[in-house]
Design a protein around this motif. Structure first.
Motif, PDB file in Angstrom:
ATOM      1  N   ALA A 180     -36.403 -35.750  -7.232  1.00 32.71           N
ATOM      2  CA  ALA A 180     -37.088 -35.915  -8.517  1.00 32.71           C
ATOM      3  C   ALA A 180     -37.542 -34.569  -9.069  1.00 32.71           C
ATOM      4  O   ALA A 180     -37.359 -34.261 -10.254  1.00 32.71           O
ATOM      5  CB  ALA A 180     -38.284 -36.864  -8.361  1.00 32.71           C
ATOM      6  N   VAL A 181     -38.134 -33.744  -8.210  1.00 31.96           N
ATOM      7  CA  VAL A 181     -38.614 -32.435  -8.661  1.00 31.96           C
ATOM      8  C   VAL A 181     -37.439 -31.542  -9.076  1.00 31.96           C
ATOM      9  O   VAL A 181     -37.488 -30.856 -10.102  1.00 31.96           O
ATOM     10  CB  VAL A 181     -39.438 -31.756  -7.549  1.00 31.96           C
ATOM     11  N   LEU A 203     -34.521 -28.586 -13.181  1.00 32.38           N
ATOM     12  CA  LEU A 203     -33.216 -28.163 -13.690  1.00 32.38           C
ATOM     13  C   LEU A 203     -33.017 -28.602 -15.137  1.00 32.38           C
ATOM     14  O   LEU A 203     -32.435 -27.864 -15.942  1.00 32.38           O
ATOM     15  CB  LEU A 203     -32.106 -28.723 -12.806  1.00 32.38           C
ATOM     16  N   ALA A 204     -33.501 -29.804 -15.476  1.00 30.77           N
ATOM     17  CA  ALA A 204     -33.389 -30.270 -16.861  1.00 30.77           C
ATOM     18  C   ALA A 204     -34.204 -29.376 -17.793  1.00 30.77           C
ATOM     19  O   ALA A 204     -33.767 -29.059 -18.913  1.00 30.77           O
ATOM     20  CB  ALA A 204     -33.847 -31.726 -16.968  1.00 30.77           C
ATOM     21  N   LEU A 205     -35.385 -28.955 -17.357  1.00 25.78           N
ATOM     22  CA  LEU A 205     -36.204 -28.063 -18.183  1.00 25.78           C
ATOM     23  C   LEU A 205     -35.556 -26.696 -18.340  1.00 25.78           C
ATOM     24  O   LEU A 205     -35.543 -26.111 -19.436  1.00 25.78           O
ATOM     25  CB  LEU A 205     -37.598 -27.927 -17.559  1.00 25.78           C
ATOM     26  N   ARG A 218     -24.881 -30.851 -21.164  1.00 30.86           N
ATOM     27  CA  ARG A 218     -23.815 -30.482 -20.226  1.00 30.86           C
ATOM     28  C   ARG A 218     -24.294 -29.403 -19.255  1.00 30.86           C
ATOM     29  O   ARG A 218     -23.898 -29.391 -18.081  1.00 30.86           O
ATOM     30  CB  ARG A 218     -22.599 -30.003 -21.009  1.00 30.86           C
ATOM     31  N   THR A 219     -25.145 -28.492 -19.735  1.00 29.15           N
ATOM     32  CA  THR A 219     -25.695 -27.473 -18.837  1.00 29.15           C
ATOM     33  C   THR A 219     -26.579 -28.105 -17.768  1.00 29.15           C
ATOM     34  O   THR A 219     -26.522 -27.731 -16.584  1.00 29.15           O
ATOM     35  CB  THR A 219     -26.506 -26.439 -19.637  1.00 29.15           C
ATOM     36  N   ALA A 220     -27.400 -29.085 -18.176  1.00 30.44           N
ATOM     37  CA  ALA A 220     -28.245 -29.785 -17.193  1.00 30.44           C
ATOM     38  C   ALA A 220     -27.382 -30.517 -16.169  1.00 30.44           C
ATOM     39  O   ALA A 220     -27.671 -30.492 -14.957  1.00 30.44           O
ATOM     40  CB  ALA A 220     -29.160 -30.765 -17.916  1.00 30.44           C
ATOM     41  N   LEU A 244     -26.058 -27.931 -13.712  1.00 30.07           N
ATOM     42  CA  LEU A 244     -27.062 -27.421 -12.779  1.00 30.07           C
ATOM     43  C   LEU A 244     -27.356 -28.455 -11.691  1.00 30.07           C
ATOM     44  O   LEU A 244     -27.445 -28.112 -10.497  1.00 30.07           O
ATOM     45  CB  LEU A 244     -28.343 -27.063 -13.536  1.00 30.07           C
ATOM     46  N   ILE A 245     -27.515 -29.707 -12.102  1.00 34.02           N
ATOM     47  CA  ILE A 245     -27.807 -30.750 -11.113  1.00 34.02           C
ATOM     48  C   ILE A 245     -26.616 -30.947 -10.179  1.00 34.02           C
ATOM     49  O   ILE A 245     -26.769 -31.028  -8.947  1.00 34.02           O
ATOM     50  CB  ILE A 245     -28.162 -32.067 -11.834  1.00 34.02           C
ATOM     51  N   GLY A 246     -25.416 -31.018 -10.734  1.00 32.98           N
ATOM     52  CA  GLY A 246     -24.229 -31.173  -9.893  1.00 32.98           C
ATOM     53  C   GLY A 246     -24.031 -30.013  -8.950  1.00 32.98           C
ATOM     54  O   GLY A 246     -23.636 -30.188  -7.787  1.00 32.98           O
TER      55      GLY A 246
END
Length: 401
Positions: free
Chosen positions: A51-52, A57-59, A99-101, A104-106
Motif C-alpha cells: 500500500a505504501v 510511486l503514484a505521487l 502510464r508512468t505510475a 514505476l509500480i510494475g
C-alpha cells in the motif's frame, strides 16, 4: 547450447539485472521505514508495504520530470535495440502520468520478485552446498545457476517490454509520428521538385545564351545574352532563397515576414516566356484565365509545370517555336505546351504511350504535381501527324475534387 548460454554471457543481461535490483532496493527501504518487520505478521507486513509503495510511486509519477528520468535510466540500463522506443521526455498529459505510475509500480514489483529470488536462491544454494549432504546436491549446482540466469534474462526482457509499452510512445503518438514523417517526406519531395524546376530552367537558359553568344560573336548580341543570363540567375537565386527559407526551422512562435516564401504564379509567366524568347525560341502564349480565378497553390503549381515544359523545349529543341495555352474549361484548368522536340525520336520522345511518368525527373515531377492536385498529365508525340511533342495537364479548379 550457444543459444542457451549466449544471453547469460551478454552484458545487457546484467545491466538489466542492476535495473531490476534498484526496484527491489526501493521496496526494501520503504519496508524498513514503514511498516517495519518487528511485532507484525508476514501478511500484515506485505499488505502495508504494498500500500505504501503504490501511494508513493503514484505521487512521484505526478511529477512531469519523473517520466524523463525513468526514460533516460531505462535507455542506459535496459539497452533497447532502438532508443526511440523508450521516450525520454517529461509527462505532457494525465495519460502520460498514469502510464508512468504503471511503469514505476510494475518495475518495483518485478524487481522485488527477482530480488527475493536472488536472495533466497543464494542462501538456499549456500545451505545445500555446505550442508552434511552437500555431495548429493553438488550435481544440481549447474542447474541452479542456469535456472537463475534464465530467470534474470526473462525478467530483463519482460521489463524491457513493459518500459516500451508504458514509457514509449502511445499508439496515437506513433501514428502521429508516422504522419509527421510522411508529411516531411512529401515536403522534401516538393522542395526537390522546386529546385529541379527552377535551377534546371536557369541553367538551361544560361547554357543556351552563353553558347549562342560565343557562336554569333556579335557584341550587341553578347551584351543582350549576358543581360538575360544575369536576370535568369537573379531569379534562380530568389527561388533558391525561398526554398532555403522553407528548409530552415524558425524558432517556435517566430513569424516570417510573409515575403521570403512567396512563389511565382501564372501571372508571372510572361517573364518566363520573355526569357525563352531571349534564348532564341519563339513562344506563342495564350493565357485564358480570368484574374483571381485560380487558388494560390494551383497558380504556383501551374507556373512550375509550364516552366518545366518550356525548359524541356529549350533543352531538346533550341530555337524551335513553343506553343503554350492555359485555359479554364469545364471546371478544369488545362495546360498545354507543344514544340517540335520529339522530331526524329530525340529528347523527351523516349516517353512512349503518352505516359507522363516514364521519362526524366522533370516530367515525372509534373506527373506528381498533377496527381497531388487531383489531376492528370500526359506527354508524347501528337497523334494529328504534326510531329509535335505535346505536354498536356488537366487540373481541377476545386482542389480535392
Amino acid at each position: 547450447m550457444p543459444r542457451i548460454l549466449a544471453p547469460l554471457l551478454a552484458g545487457a543481461t546484467y545491466a538489466r539485472l542492476l535495473h531490476l535490483l534498484i526496484g527491489w532496493i526501493f521496496a526494501g527501504v520503504v519496508l524498513m521505514i514503514y511498516p517495519g518487520t518487528y511485532h507484525k505478521g508476514l501478511g500484515e507486513i506485505v499488505v502495508a508495504s504494498v500500500a505504501v509503495d503504490v501511494v508513493l510511486l503514484a505521487l512521484v509519477a505526478l511529477v512531469p520530470a519523473t517520466r524523463r528520468a525513468e526514460g533516460v535510466q531505462a535507455r542506459l540500463l535496459l539497452l533497447p535495440d532502438r532508443e526511440e522506443d523508450i521516450a525520454a521526455e517529461s509527462s505532457r498529459s494525465w495519460a502520460d502520468r498514469r502510464r508512468t505510475a504503471g511503469w514505476l509500480i510494475g518495475r518495483v514489483v518485478l524487481g522485488s520478485v527477482v530480488g527475493f529470488a536472488t536472495a533466497f536462491g543464494l542462501t538456499s544454494g549456500y545451505d545445500l552446498l555446505t550442508g552434511p549432504d552437500s555431495f548429493w546436491y553438488l550435481p544440481l549446482a549447474p542447474v541452479l545457476v542456469l535456472g537463475y540466469g534464465w530467470l534474470v534474462v526473462s525478467a530483463g526482457r519482460l521489463q524491457l517490454a513493459m518500459v516500451v509499452r508504458l514509457l514509449g510512445p502511445s499508439p496515437v503518438e506513433r501514428l502521429a509520428e508516422a504522419e509527421l514523417r510522411a508529411e516531411r517526406l512529401l515536403e522534401r519531395n516538393r522542395l526537390a521538385r522546386e529546385l529541379h524546376d527552377s535551377i534546371g530552367h536557369a541553367l538551361t537558359v544560361t547554357v543556351l545564351q552563353a553558347g549562342a553568344a560565343r557562336e554569333v560573336g556579335d557584341q550587341a548580341f553578347t551584351a543582350k545574352a549576358l543581360e538575360v543570363i544575369e536576370e535568369t540567375g537573379r531569379r534562380a537565386m530568389e527561388d533558391l532563397e525561398r526554398t532555403l527559407v522553407l528548409l530552415r526551422e524558425p524558432p517556435e512562435g517566430a513569424a516570417g515576414d510573409g515575403t521570403a516564401t512567396e512563389h511565382p504564379g501564372v501571372d508571372q509567366l510572361s517573364a518566363l516566356f520573355d526569357t525563352a524568347r531571349a534564348a532564341g525560341s519563339p513562344v506563342e502564349a495564350r493565357i485564358e484565365v480570368p484574374a483571381g480565378a485560380l487558388p494560390g497553390v494551383l497558380s504556383r503549381e501551374s507556373y512550375r509545370i509550364v516552366q518545366e515544359g518550356v525548359t524541356n523545349a529549350l533543352k531538346y529543341a533550341p530555337g524551335e517555336p513553343v506553343s503554350v495555352r492555359i485555359a479554364v474549361q469545364g471546371g478544369q484548368l488545362e495546360l498545354r505546351c507543344a514544340n517540335r522536340s520529339a522530331v526524329g525520336g530525340t529528347g523527351p520522345a523516349r516517353l512512349t504511350g503518352g505516359a507522363a511518368g516514364r521519362g526524366g525527373k522533370g516530367l515525372r515531377g509534373i506527373r506528381e504535381r498533377a496527381t497531388l492536385l487531383g489531376g492528370e498529365a500526359t506527354a508524347g508525340v501528337s497523334g494529328d501527324g504534326g510531329g509535335e511533342w505535346v505536354l498536356a495537364v488537366r487540373l481541377p479548379l476545386r482542389l480535392g475534387s
